[in-house]
Design a protein around this motif. Sequence first.
Motif: not given
Length: 81
Positions: A11-13, A34-37, A39-43, A51-52
């Motif tokens: 859910p978050d960093r 690997r950490l990847v942000r 962003a939700l579409a349109g946000e 965060w992935l």
Amino acid sequence: MSDVRHVLVLPDREAAEEAAEALGQRFGIDEEPRLVRDALAGEDDAEDAQWLLVLRDEHERLDPAELDEFAGEWDGWREEP
């Protein structure tokens, strides 16, 4: 060797960083995920991002169900390929 990857959605960093640190201890992973942000579409707000954690699993040692349970400890989940 295969190119198996697992993606944990968190859910978050802060949760992603904590989970990344715990992965090595719990599963004996040598390679840093690997950490990847994501962003939700349109946000535009950074608060509205997931965060992935992307994990390589070339030897297919990691159990997908265990990874899903692990991600759930941080209110996350494992994304199905």
